[in-house]
Design an enzyme around this catalytic site. Structure first.
Site, PDB file in Angstrom:
ATOM      1  CG  HIS A 222      21.219 139.345 -32.964  1.00  0.00           C
ATOM      2  ND1 HIS A 222      21.930 139.347 -31.779  1.00  0.00           N
ATOM      3  CD2 HIS A 222      20.984 140.640 -33.257  1.00  0.00           C
ATOM      4  CE1 HIS A 222      22.126 140.593 -31.390  1.00  0.00           C
ATOM      5  NE2 HIS A 222      21.560 141.393 -32.274  1.00  0.00           N
ATOM      6  CE1 TYR A 226      18.288 145.257 -30.616  1.00  0.00           C
ATOM      7  CE2 TYR A 226      19.132 143.263 -31.647  1.00  0.00           C
ATOM      8  CZ  TYR A 226      19.354 144.466 -30.989  1.00  0.00           C
ATOM      9  OH  TYR A 226      20.629 144.864 -30.712  1.00  0.00           O
ATOM     10  CG  HIS A 373      25.095 139.960 -22.896  1.00  0.00           C
ATOM     11  ND1 HIS A 373      24.981 141.332 -22.917  1.00  0.00           N
ATOM     12  CD2 HIS A 373      24.497 139.523 -24.036  1.00  0.00           C
ATOM     13  CE1 HIS A 373      24.351 141.711 -24.020  1.00  0.00           C
ATOM     14  NE2 HIS A 373      24.044 140.628 -24.711  1.00  0.00           N
ATOM     15  CG  PHE A 374      20.593 135.221 -22.539  1.00  0.00           C
ATOM     16  CD1 PHE A 374      20.359 135.483 -23.874  1.00  0.00           C
ATOM     17  CD2 PHE A 374      19.694 134.423 -21.850  1.00  0.00           C
ATOM     18  CE1 PHE A 374      19.234 134.969 -24.504  1.00  0.00           C
ATOM     19  CE2 PHE A 374      18.579 133.900 -22.479  1.00  0.00           C
ATOM     20  CZ  PHE A 374      18.348 134.180 -23.815  1.00  0.00           C
ATOM     21  CG  HIS A 375      20.488 135.341 -16.828  1.00  0.00           C
ATOM     22  ND1 HIS A 375      21.212 134.414 -17.532  1.00  0.00           N
ATOM     23  CD2 HIS A 375      19.474 134.653 -16.240  1.00  0.00           C
ATOM     24  CE1 HIS A 375      20.655 133.210 -17.368  1.00  0.00           C
ATOM     25  NE2 HIS A 375      19.603 133.333 -16.602  1.00  0.00           N
ATOM     26  NE  ARG A 438      26.387 130.094 -23.305  1.00  0.00           N
ATOM     27  CZ  ARG A 438      25.651 130.675 -24.261  1.00  0.00           C
ATOM     28  NH1 ARG A 438      26.233 131.124 -25.359  1.00  0.00           N
ATOM     29  NH2 ARG A 438      24.353 130.835 -24.121  1.00  0.00           N
ATOM     30  NE  ARG A 439      24.997 126.308 -25.335  1.00  0.00           N
ATOM     31  CZ  ARG A 439      25.723 127.057 -26.157  1.00  0.00           C
ATOM     32  NH1 ARG A 439      27.046 126.940 -26.161  1.00  0.00           N
ATOM     33  NH2 ARG A 439      25.166 127.911 -26.969  1.00  0.00           N
TER      34      ARG A 439
END
Length: 548
Positions: A222, A226, A373-375, A438-439
């Site tokens: 996580h 950042y 979200h990650f993208h 996913r995956r």
């Protein structure tokens, strides 16, 4: 007009070496991403026996770890050299040593993935077992980054000795905060790789404790977000105000927001493990609470940025509630490209709150919503800002200029990227709510009606991903032009000045004893008891599996 401050040529070479590797990774990882969405649409089959999960691993590792880490370290070397002066011989040596160790580790890991010996995806979760060379390569990447980071810290410490009682340059301070965050966070991944996965893959031990391994990964995983995000914030806080002709709203607010990111981004890994057994719900609740604390510096950042924009617009005669918006330099790619990334962070941040919420996480966990979200966060907010940085940083470091033609093409590239990502990420979010995993590669799951309903969204992902790949081709063309073919000249490394009305920066913000003590206390409170509990009540460890 003041002459431009040029970075020392030796430091520029160090920064560019990192950036070259980063953009090479963008090319390889982008191609893997294109193949991935095409396969997932059901309209394309990979040639030559290449596996979907092999391509998925290339895409995640090369873009999520290699592109970002090399670009960030290159940018931070340049930022510190620009604002605190040229590196000493020792700092520069550590920077180069770190670069070569990281590059060696990257090549080792990449070769194992390409040989189909490490198809363990971006998270390399045990009990999937990769070749030991892959784990050793990851170790070298982490150790190399520590060496490069130590070069930055050495320069910062020498500046502080030479300027007692003065706050360090803001861009230098931000770079050091991000370096400290990275070093503390990577202790987790270094621990699981060195003491669990490497001995296990070498056959020195038969089994691995999966819960401990995943917990150590997410202790790192996580704050990694950042580590990606803070360099974008550096550009938003310090560089964008100079580009638009404005001033930094508040030096103190910027420093405090970075300190809060350092404090609250690390002891929160359990919110990635909310559905995982073996972790007491009370400790999950604590870390979810700490996760939501990150909202505070995020909102501080949004306030500071738009205050800067409004102050600039008002100084140019803007009237009305949003008149200042029209005064911003929309034809300047150095501003417009990162601004699109800022806007994308609004839905991205909202999605992050959903992921971190215990109840809502049950709905979206392990669905392709999370990938969407990650993208939005990494591949839009962060990467578009990195592109915006590269458009002035690369010519600055190579002694060239950003031409009008490349400036226009850069804006086109950002629009292409935003369109492609809106289609692809939007489809991922929507079909994730319908339960699409996913995956996983294309599958109708035995023509199950629910899976059949996912197919149109997967085709939309392929369309969006194809548009994104066009965006990658455009940015690689611009990068090569700016690095090798653009006219010789002086391109500014823009560094903003603080507004005259801003309060004086208190030195307490740079008292590392205070902040590192609080950070250590938060980590110990959040992890000590649950980690001891995991070890004392460990389930049977697992043998390794190779599913490809």
């Amino acid at each position: 007009m003041k002459p431009f401050v040029k970075i020392d040529k030796k430091d520029a070479a160090l920064a560019m070496a990192h950036i070259y590797v980063g953009f090479a990774a963008l090319a390889l990882g982008g191609l893997a991403g294109l193949l991935q969405v095409l396969v997932r649409s059901g309209r394309f089959t990979l040639p030559a026996g290449i596996g979907y999960y092999q391509v998925l691993t290339v895409h995640g590792v090369i873009l999520g770890l290699v592109l970002t880490t090399f670009f960030i370290l290159g940018f931070q070397h340049a930022a510190i050299s620009r604002t605190s002066g040229a590196y000493s011989g020792k700092s520069r040596f550590m920077g180069w040593l770190g670069f070569w160790v990281m590059l060696l580790g990257t090549i080792m890991a990449a070769v194992m993935i390409l040989l189909n010996e490490a198809t363990v995806l971006y998270t390399f979760y045990a009990p999937l077992q990769a070749h030991w060379i892959f784990y050793l390569g990851l170790t070298f990447v982490v150790v190399g980054s520590w060496l490069g980071g130590s070069g930055m810290i050495m320069k910062y410490m020498s500046w502080r000795k030479e300027h007692p009682g003065q706050p360090s340059p803001l861009l230098t301070f931000m770079s050091i905060i991000n370096t400290v965050l990275w070093i503390v966070a990577t202790i987790g991944v270094a621990g699981t790789v060195l003491f669990q996965l490497l001995p296990w893959s070498l056959g020195l031990v038969d089994r691995v404790d999966v819960l401990v391994s995943r917990t150590l990964f997410w202790y790192f995983g996580h704050p990694l977000v950042y580590f990606w995000l803070l360099p974008a914030y550096m550009a938003w806080y310090v560089i964008i105000p100079k580009i638009i002709g404005g001033k930094i709203f508040s030096d103190s607010l910027a420093r405090l927001s970075f300190i809060l990111f350092l404090l609250f981004s690390i002891p929160v890994g359990f919110h990635h493990q909310l559905v995982e057994p073996g972790i007491d719900a009370n400790w999950k609740f604590l870390q979810v609470t700490l996760t939501f604390m990150v909202v505070i510096p995020s909102l501080m950042t949004a306030f500071s940025l738009f205050a800067t924009f409004e102050m600039y617009g008002r100084s140019k005669g803007a009237t009305g509630l949003f008149g200042w918006f029209k005064k911003l330099p929309w034809v300047d790619a150095r501003f417009t490209v990162p601004f699109i990334g800022m806007v994308a962070f609004i839905p991205a941040g909202a999605g992050g709150l959903i992921n971190a919420s215990n109840q809502m996480n049950q709905v979206v966990h392990n669905t392709i919503w999370v990938t969407g979200h990650f993208h939005l966060t990494l591949a839009t907010s962060v990467v578009l800002t990195f592109f915006g940085i590269a458009y002035w940083l690369v010519p600055h470091l190579t002694g060239r200029v950003l031409t009008k033609a490349m400036n226009k093409l850069a804006i086109v590239q950002a629009i292409v990227w935003a369109v492609g990502m809106s289609i692809m990420s939007g489809a991922m979010h929507a079909v994730g709510l319908l339960g699409a995993p996913r995956r996983s590669s294309y599958s109708t799951y035995g023509d199950a009606p629910q899976a059949i309903d996912w197919i149109p969204y997967q085709i939309a992902q392929a369309i969006g991903g194809t548009i994104l790949f066009i965006g990658i081709i455009l940015v690689l063309y611009i990068f090569i032009n700016l690095a090798f073919f653009a006219p010789k000249g002086d391109e500014e490394f823009p560094v903003g000045e603080t507004a005259e009305t801003a309060e004086r920066t208190p030195m307490a913000l740079e008292n590392w004893r205070i902040w590192l003590t609080i950070l250590a206390a938060l980590i110990l409170v959040a992890y000590t008891v649950p980690f001891i509990d995991m070890i004392q009540n460990a389930p049977p460890a697992s043998k390794g599996y190779k599913m490809w």
